[in-house]
Enzyme design. Structure first.
Site, PDB file in Angstrom:
ATOM      1  N   GLU A  52      -6.684  -9.955   1.607  1.00 44.58           N
ATOM      2  CA  GLU A  52      -6.205  -8.591   1.059  1.00 44.58           C
ATOM      3  C   GLU A  52      -4.879  -8.372   1.603  1.00 44.58           C
ATOM      4  O   GLU A  52      -4.449  -7.408   2.142  1.00 44.58           O
ATOM      5  CB  GLU A  52      -7.349  -7.584   1.379  1.00 44.58           C
ATOM      6  CG  GLU A  52      -7.433  -7.350   3.061  1.00 44.58           C
ATOM      7  CD  GLU A  52      -8.447  -6.380   3.345  1.00 44.58           C
ATOM      8  OE1 GLU A  52      -9.517  -6.094   2.604  1.00 44.58           O
ATOM      9  OE2 GLU A  52      -8.406  -5.490   4.347  1.00 44.58           O
ATOM     10  N   CYS A  99      18.769  15.671   4.071  1.00 47.11           N
ATOM     11  CA  CYS A  99      19.149  16.270   5.520  1.00 47.11           C
ATOM     12  C   CYS A  99      18.502  16.017   6.745  1.00 47.11           C
ATOM     13  O   CYS A  99      17.674  16.871   7.440  1.00 47.11           O
ATOM     14  CB  CYS A  99      19.089  17.764   5.195  1.00 47.11           C
ATOM     15  SG  CYS A  99      19.938  18.613   3.930  1.00 47.11           S
TER      16      CYS A  99
HETATM   17  C1  PLP Z   1      -2.273  -2.298   4.556  1.00 47.40           C
HETATM   18  C2  PLP Z   1      -3.779  -2.937   4.506  1.00 47.40           C
HETATM   19  C3  PLP Z   1      -3.687  -4.223   4.042  1.00 47.40           C
HETATM   20  C4  PLP Z   1      -2.272  -4.790   3.424  1.00 47.40           C
HETATM   21  O1  PLP Z   1      -1.275  -5.448   4.315  1.00 47.40           O
HETATM   22  P1  PLP Z   1      -0.136  -6.092   3.968  1.00 47.40           P
HETATM   23  O2  PLP Z   1       0.438  -6.183   5.397  1.00 47.40           O
HETATM   24  O3  PLP Z   1       0.778  -5.271   2.978  1.00 47.40           O
HETATM   25  O4  PLP Z   1      -0.626  -7.550   3.768  1.00 47.40           O
HETATM   26  C5  PLP Z   1      -4.797  -5.015   3.863  1.00 47.40           C
HETATM   27  N1  PLP Z   1      -5.976  -4.655   4.310  1.00 47.40           N
HETATM   28  C6  PLP Z   1      -5.975  -3.274   4.888  1.00 47.40           C
HETATM   29  C7  PLP Z   1      -7.067  -2.823   5.327  1.00 47.40           C
HETATM   30  C8  PLP Z   1      -4.685  -2.559   5.210  1.00 47.40           C
HETATM   31  O5  PLP Z   1      -4.883  -1.421   5.765  1.00 47.40           O
END
Ligand code: PLP
Length: 421
Positions: free
Chosen positions: A272, A341
């Site tokens: 993901e 600011c």
């Molecule tokens: C933020 C996040 C991602 C993506 O992270 P990247 O650093 O953008 O690859 C994937 N899974 C979860 C649960 C996240 O919180």
């Protein structure tokens, strides 16, 4: 070394700026697609491999549609992200809902959409069952805590708010099994912006070992492991991008030794990632508004933290190109600022740029993830437009810039006329 280039030259950018006033974010479709294919190819050996794009990185339905066409799903963690995915037509198990501290209405929506639920805590088994019922497929998020032997790369997961402990994981899957859940996934994510490829191999190893142990102890079958996001990008020219092909090949070796060998295959690899998917292919294009010479030299842009918060929030480096002056000597030491600011509204501190002039276009690189989406309206600053450079070279607006009316939309000025003081 990573070369910092932009798909459009000075003439093309000036032409674009006539139609769409700066600042704006520009995304490169061709580069996004090529990178998506590269990621898929690195894991093509795993027939069920799937990347769920972390929507929070760039929550634009046009970008999500492009990624959907590449076979990516969506990783959501809020109501708005679920609704956005639904609007794009990403539904059912094309969505993984990786939330934490989740309210009922989000679980209800996620279950209604048929999303894969990735539980952040053992107490959420009952919570989910009470508010939305348990789906037949459930995933749990593991937090490895203080790993034995110490792992310098993983850092300090025990400080993180996310996930189940190891003991809770075994208990959690036992409860889920006894409640009739039939299909299982296992997830972890403990780092972000990681450039060391071996980190992801270690993460997969860790999950493979757990799959073996939990399957054997509880007699359940895992369909997938989700190794999370967190693949870093080379923000600095001297950084090296993660070697995806190497990571894919190393994870394959581990899969064969730990999973396939004892017949626990097929086990799908899921990911993901957000940052690595769109980050390097998005540019914040801005113009120099002022130059100022006091105790330091300052270059003031027409963009500010509302358009890209990472430098101010994390002290993050974003490369800056002064358009048309790429090959000139970079010997002008300055801070590059926005107009908030707040003194941390700086895109760069002590940066060596070429001889910048008022009116020059500048490109802030690697703004394609956690860029526009992190924007905010402090000081009444408005978020910029998002433009997409299509594969055919045409540019389309995929989100207009905010207006003052948008900003005031939640205020009732009419009420002021009868408001007694
Ligand atoms: C933020 C996040 C991602 C993506 O992270 P990247 O650093 O953008 O690859 C994937 N899974 C979860 C649960 C996240 O919180």
């Amino acid at each position: 070394m990573t070369k910092k280039i932009c798909p459009l030259d000075k003439e093309q950018l000036e032409e674009l700026a006539e139609q769409f006033p700066t600042p704006f974010h520009l995304y490169d479709e061709k580069a996004i697609c090529a990178n998506a294919r590269r990621l898929k190819a690195a894991f093509a050996w795993n027939t069920g491999f799937k990347e769920y794009f972390a929507v929070k990185a760039a929550p634009n339905p046009y970008l999500m549609k492009i990624l959907q066409a590449e076979g990516f799903g969506a990783d959501c963690s809020s109501m708005a992200e679920l609704i956005l995915s639904d609007k794009v037509g990403i539904r059912d198990e094309e969505i993984i809902f990786t939330s934490n501290d989740t309210p009922e209405y989000e679980y209800i929506k996620a279950v209604e959409l048929g999303a894969i639920i990735n539980l952040d805590d053992i107490s959420h088994i009952q919570y989910l069952e009470d508010c939305a019922g348990l789906p037949e497929l459930v995933c749990c998020r593991y937090n490895p805590g203080p790993l034995k032997g110490g792992n310098v790369i993983i850092g300090h997961p025990e400080e993180a708010k996310y996930g189940f402990t190891r003991e809770q994981l075994f208990e959690g899957y036992r409860i889920l099994r006894d409640k009739g859940v039939k299909r299982f996934g296992l997830h972890t994510m403990v780092a972000s912006n990681e450039l060391e490829g071996s980190y992801f191999v270690e993460t997969a190893d860790l999950l493979f070992d757990l799959v073996v142990e939990i399957s054997q102890e509880l007699g359940i079958h895992f369909e997938f492991v989700n190794i999370g996001g967190g693949i870093g990008i080379p923000y600095k020219p001297e950084d090296e991008a993660v070697d995806l092909e190497w990571v894919g090949a190393e994870i394959r070796k581990s899969y064969e030794a730990k999973i396939a060998k004892i017949g626990l295959d097929p086990l799908d690899i899921r990911m993901e990632c957000g940052r690595m998917v769109t980050g390097p292919y998005g540019y914040l294009v801005s113009r120099v508004l002022h130059k100022k010479n006091t105790y330091k030299q300052f270059v003031g842009l027409d963009a500010c933290m509302a358009n890209l918060m990472r430098p101010a929030m994390y002290g993050a480096y974003h490369h800056i190109t002064v358009v048309g002056k790429e090959t000139q000597a970079h010997d002008f030491l300055c801070d590059v600022t926005g107009s908030l600011c707040e003194n941390n509204d700086k895109f760069a501190i002590d940066r060596e740029l070429p001889d910048v002039e008022i009116g020059d276009l500048v490109i802030i690189h690697d703004a394609g993830a956690h860029g526009h989406s992190m924007g905010f309206n402090y000081n009444g600053k408005l978020r910029s437009a998002e433009l997409l450079l299509r594969e055919d070279g045409k540019v389309v607006q995929i989100r207009r810039a905010e207006t003052v009316e948008d900003h005031f939309a939640t205020l009732d000025f009419q009420g002021l006329t009868t408001f007694e003081t």
